[in-house]
Design a protein around this motif. Structure first.
Motif, PDB file in Angstrom:
ATOM      1  N   PHE A  63       0.776  -1.133   0.246  1.00 12.70           N
ATOM      2  CA  PHE A  63      -0.107  -0.042   0.023  1.00 12.70           C
ATOM      3  C   PHE A  63       0.907   1.143   0.101  1.00 12.70           C
ATOM      4  O   PHE A  63       2.002   1.262   0.564  1.00 12.70           O
ATOM      5  N   SER A  64       0.250   2.348  -0.540  1.00  5.04           N
ATOM      6  CA  SER A  64       1.128   3.661  -0.598  1.00  5.04           C
ATOM      7  C   SER A  64       0.807   4.300   0.897  1.00  5.04           C
ATOM      8  O   SER A  64       0.177   3.607   1.686  1.00  5.04           O
ATOM      9  N   ALA A  65       1.560   5.332   1.200  1.00  5.08           N
ATOM     10  CA  ALA A  65       1.323   5.752   2.693  1.00  5.08           C
ATOM     11  C   ALA A  65      -0.190   6.350   2.981  1.00  5.08           C
ATOM     12  O   ALA A  65      -0.438   6.153   3.988  1.00  5.08           O
ATOM     13  N   GLU A  66      -0.734   6.488   1.811  1.00  3.21           N
ATOM     14  CA  GLU A  66      -2.213   6.956   1.995  1.00  3.21           C
ATOM     15  C   GLU A  66      -3.359   5.963   1.809  1.00  3.21           C
ATOM     16  O   GLU A  66      -4.219   6.193   2.065  1.00  3.21           O
ATOM     17  N   GLY A  67      -2.468   4.732   1.885  1.00  4.86           N
ATOM     18  CA  GLY A  67      -3.602   3.551   2.308  1.00  4.86           C
ATOM     19  C   GLY A  67      -4.000   3.056   0.780  1.00  4.86           C
ATOM     20  O   GLY A  67      -5.176   2.112   0.700  1.00  4.86           O
ATOM     21  N   LEU A  68      -3.449   3.308  -0.607  1.00  7.80           N
ATOM     22  CA  LEU A  68      -4.033   2.926  -1.949  1.00  7.80           C
ATOM     23  C   LEU A  68      -3.210   1.546  -2.060  1.00  7.80           C
ATOM     24  O   LEU A  68      -1.953   1.457  -2.099  1.00  7.80           O
ATOM     25  N   ILE A  69      -3.784   0.919  -2.710  1.00 10.52           N
ATOM     26  CA  ILE A  69      -3.257  -0.716  -3.322  1.00 10.52           C
ATOM     27  C   ILE A  69      -2.422  -0.401  -4.371  1.00 10.52           C
ATOM     28  O   ILE A  69      -2.699   0.281  -5.363  1.00 10.52           O
ATOM     29  N   GLU A  70      -0.958  -0.679  -4.228  1.00 13.40           N
ATOM     30  CA  GLU A  70      -0.144  -0.705  -5.277  1.00 13.40           C
ATOM     31  C   GLU A  70       0.344  -1.970  -5.966  1.00 13.40           C
ATOM     32  O   GLU A  70       0.593  -2.073  -7.066  1.00 13.40           O
ATOM     33  N   SER A  71       0.283  -3.118  -5.261  1.00 14.52           N
ATOM     34  CA  SER A  71       0.765  -4.441  -5.732  1.00 14.52           C
ATOM     35  C   SER A  71      -0.220  -5.398  -5.199  1.00 14.52           C
ATOM     36  O   SER A  71      -0.516  -5.133  -3.867  1.00 14.52           O
ATOM     37  N   TRP A  72      -0.224  -6.632  -5.797  1.00 13.38           N
ATOM     38  CA  TRP A  72      -1.282  -7.505  -5.515  1.00 13.38           C
ATOM     39  C   TRP A  72      -0.862  -9.076  -6.055  1.00 13.38           C
ATOM     40  O   TRP A  72      -0.547  -9.150  -6.996  1.00 13.38           O
ATOM     41  N   ARG A  88      -6.114  -2.053  -7.843  1.00  9.89           N
ATOM     42  CA  ARG A  88      -4.826  -1.149  -8.050  1.00  9.89           C
ATOM     43  C   ARG A  88      -5.485   0.307  -8.053  1.00  9.89           C
ATOM     44  O   ARG A  88      -6.181   0.657  -8.741  1.00  9.89           O
ATOM     45  N   GLY A  89      -4.810   0.933  -6.936  1.00  7.14           N
ATOM     46  CA  GLY A  89      -5.333   2.379  -7.000  1.00  7.14           C
ATOM     47  C   GLY A  89      -6.336   2.521  -5.797  1.00  7.14           C
ATOM     48  O   GLY A  89      -6.874   3.591  -5.678  1.00  7.14           O
ATOM     49  N   ARG A  90      -7.183   1.389  -5.561  1.00  6.58           N
ATOM     50  CA  ARG A  90      -8.323   1.485  -4.269  1.00  6.58           C
ATOM     51  C   ARG A  90      -7.734   1.596  -3.095  1.00  6.58           C
ATOM     52  O   ARG A  90      -6.872   0.989  -2.693  1.00  6.58           O
ATOM     53  N   ARG A  91      -8.423   2.256  -2.231  1.00  5.68           N
ATOM     54  CA  ARG A  91      -8.347   2.385  -0.874  1.00  5.68           C
ATOM     55  C   ARG A  91      -8.376   0.974  -0.116  1.00  5.68           C
ATOM     56  O   ARG A  91      -9.105   0.036  -0.516  1.00  5.68           O
ATOM     57  N   PHE A  92      -7.560   0.905   0.868  1.00  4.39           N
ATOM     58  CA  PHE A  92      -8.059  -0.168   1.909  1.00  4.39           C
ATOM     59  C   PHE A  92      -9.180  -0.748   2.299  1.00  4.39           C
ATOM     60  O   PHE A  92      -9.564  -1.976   2.622  1.00  4.39           O
ATOM     61  N   ASP A  93     -10.095   0.133   2.441  1.00  5.03           N
ATOM     62  CA  ASP A  93     -11.219  -0.283   3.113  1.00  5.03           C
ATOM     63  C   ASP A  93     -12.178  -1.218   2.352  1.00  5.03           C
ATOM     64  O   ASP A  93     -12.871  -1.816   2.937  1.00  5.03           O
TER      65      ASP A  93
END
Length: 402
Positions: A63-72, A88-93
Motif C-alpha cells: 500500500f502507499s502511505a495514503e492506504g492505496l493498493i499498489e501491488s497484489w 490497484r489504486g483503491r483504498r484499503f477499505d
C-alpha cells in the motif's frame, strides 16, 4: 593492459571524461567475471523471491502511505476475489468488513510511528461474503522517520476458526456428559422410591377412576426414569434395533401432549398408514419425536395446527426406499440468524426454561439411526411456521441386520 613486467592482462575499463581530465576505473577480467556472477546470482534470487510472493497462498499486498493498493499477488486474488486491475489504486477499505474499519485505521496510524501491527479481523470478498483473516502490517520508513508505504501479509484463517469452534463444542459436549452422569445418579434414587410407593398404592386402590390416575402416574414416572437414564446419556445407543410400528409410536408420543395441546387450542393431525414400520432404536426415535413436538407446542401457545405425517418414499439407489417423517407447526417461525444456530448445543430462545440441547440431541440421534434432519421455517404473517423433516433408510423387516 601492459604490466610492469611487460606482460599483458585483460581488463575492463570504465572512463568518465571531465573538462580537464579523465577518470578511469580499471577491473581485471577475473573481477569482472565475479561481478557479473554476483549480479546474476542477485537477479536469480530476486526472481525467486518475486515468484514466491506471486505464488504464495497468503495475500501479500503493498500500500502507499495514503492506504492505496499498489501491488497484489495471487494469494490476495484467491482470498478477496479481485484481480489486480480491479483493485490497484483503491483504498484499503474495500478489503475489510465495515465494522472493523476503525480497528484497521488505528493500526495504520501506528505504522506512522514505525510500529508493526497484527490483528485477526473480518475481511470482505468481492462477492460481499465475509471471511476470517489474520493480518500483519509492516511499515516502510525513510529518514527521518517518514512512512512512504506499508505492506500487509494476510492469511485466510477460516479453517482455523472452525477448528477452534469445534474444540469449544467438544468441551461443551464433555461438560454435557459430566452433567448428565451427575443428574442421572442423583435423581435415580428418589425415582425408585416414588415408583415403589406408586406400586403399593396401585395394589390398594379399588376405585376404577383412582386406579386409572395411579396407572397414568406410573406411566409418566416411567417416562421420567427413561429420560434420566437414557435421554441424558443419549450418546450411548440401545443394545439393538427393533422394528417399530410408526403409527403406534406416534400415538404414544402424542398421548403425552394431547391434554396440553387441547388446552392451548392446538389441533393435532396425524397421517400415517397402518402397518408402516421402521427398523431403528425405538427409545431414540421416541426421544426425537418428543423433542420436535415439544418445540412445536412451545411455538403455538396461542393455538395453531400441529401436523405429523409419515410416508414411504421409493428410492432406486436404496433397497426398501426411505421413510419420511414430517413434524410441522403453524407457530411463529424462526428468523435466519436463529435457524442457522438451532443445532448448536446450549443455544436456546426459551430463556431460563430452555437447555438448548433438544435439537442438538435430536440431530445426533437421527444420525445414529442412519437418518437426516432438515428444517424449513417462515416468519411471514400469513404463512408463519416451522417444518422438520426426518428421513431414514427403510430397512424395515425383522431380518434386517442391526
Amino acid at each position: 593492459m601492459l604490466l610492469a613486467d611487460h606482460t599483458h592482462r585483460p581488463v575492463l575499463v570504465n572512463a568518465v571524461v571531465r573538462e580537464s581530465d579523465m577518470l578511469l576505473a580499471v577491473f581485471s577480467a577475473k573481477q569482472r567475471r565475479l561481478y557479473e556472477a554476483e549480479l546474476l546470482r542477485a537477479r536469480r534470487e530476486s526472481e525467486q523471491v518475486v515468484e514466491i510472493v506471486r505464488r504464495s497462498s497468503d495475500a501479500i499486498i503493498r500500500f502507499s502511505a495514503e492506504g492505496l493498493i499498489e501491488s497484489w499477488n495471487n494469494g490476495a486474488q484467491q482470498i478477496f476475489g479481485y484481480r489486480i486491475e480491479e483493485c490497484r489504486g483503491r483504498r484499503f477499505d474495500c478489503l475489510f468488513a465495515p465494522d472493523v474499519l476503525a480497528d484497521v485505521s488505528e493500526g495504520i496510524s501506528n505504522l506512522r510511528r514505525g510500529d508493526e501491527f497484527m490483528l485477526d479481523i473480518m475481511g470482505l470478498r468481492a462477492s460481499g461474503e465475509q471471511v476470517d483473516i489474520s493480518m500483519s502490517l509492516t511499515p516502510h520508513m525513510e529518514a527521518p522517520g517518514t512512512l512512504v508505504a506499508f505492506s500487509a501479509i494476510i492469511r485466510d484463517i477460516t479453517a482455523r476458526k472452525r477448528t477452534e469452534q469445534a474444540l469449544i463444542q467438544n468441551e461443551k459436549l464433555a461438560s454435557v456428559g459430566r452433567l448428565a452422569s451427575s443428574i442421572a445418579h442423583e435423581i435415580n434414587n428418589p425415582l425408585e422410591a416414588v415408583t415403589n410407593l406408586l406400586y403399593i398404592l396401585a395394589s390398594s386402590v379399588t376405585d376404577p377412576k383412582q386406579k386409572e390416575l395411579v396407572d397414568t402416574a406410573q406411566e409418566e414416572l416411567a417416562r421420567v426414569s427413561h429420560i434420566a437414564t437414557h435421554t441424558l446419556r443419549f450418546h450411548k445407543q440401545s443394545s439393538r434395533r427393533t422394528v417399530v410400528d410408526l403409527r403406534a409410536l406416534l400415538e404414544s408420543v402424542l398421548g403425552l401432549y394431547r391434554a396440553r395441546l387441547a388446552n392451548a387450542g392446538v389441533e393435532a393431525v396425524v397421517k400415517c398408514e397402518s402397518g408402516l414400520t421402521l427398523r431403528c432404536y425405538e427409545g431414540e426415535l421416541r426421544q426425537i419425536l418428543v423433542n420436535l413436538i415439544s418445540n412445536a407446542f412451545d411455538a403455538m401457545r396461542s393455538g395453531g395446527r400441529l401436523s405429523v405425517r409419515v410416508r414411504e418414499v421409493s428410492a432406486a439407489s436404496i433397497a426398501g426406499g426411505r421413510i419420511h417423517i414430517l413434524v410441522a407447526d403453524t407457530g411463529t417461525g424462526m428468523p435466519p440468524d436463529i435457524l442457522s444456530r438451532v443445532f448448536e448445543p446450549f443455544f436456546s430462545t426459551k430463556g431460563i426454561g430452555g437447555t438448548g440441547l433438544g435439537l442438538w440431541i435430536a440431530r445426533d440421534l437421527v444420525t445414529k439411526n442412519d437418518g437426516t434432519i432438515s428444517i424449513r421455517t417462515s416468519t411471514t404473517s400469513q404463512r408463519s411456521g416451522t417444518a422438520c423433516m426426518l428421513s431414514f433408510k427403510n430397512s424395515g423387516s425383522e431380518n434386517s441386520s442391526p
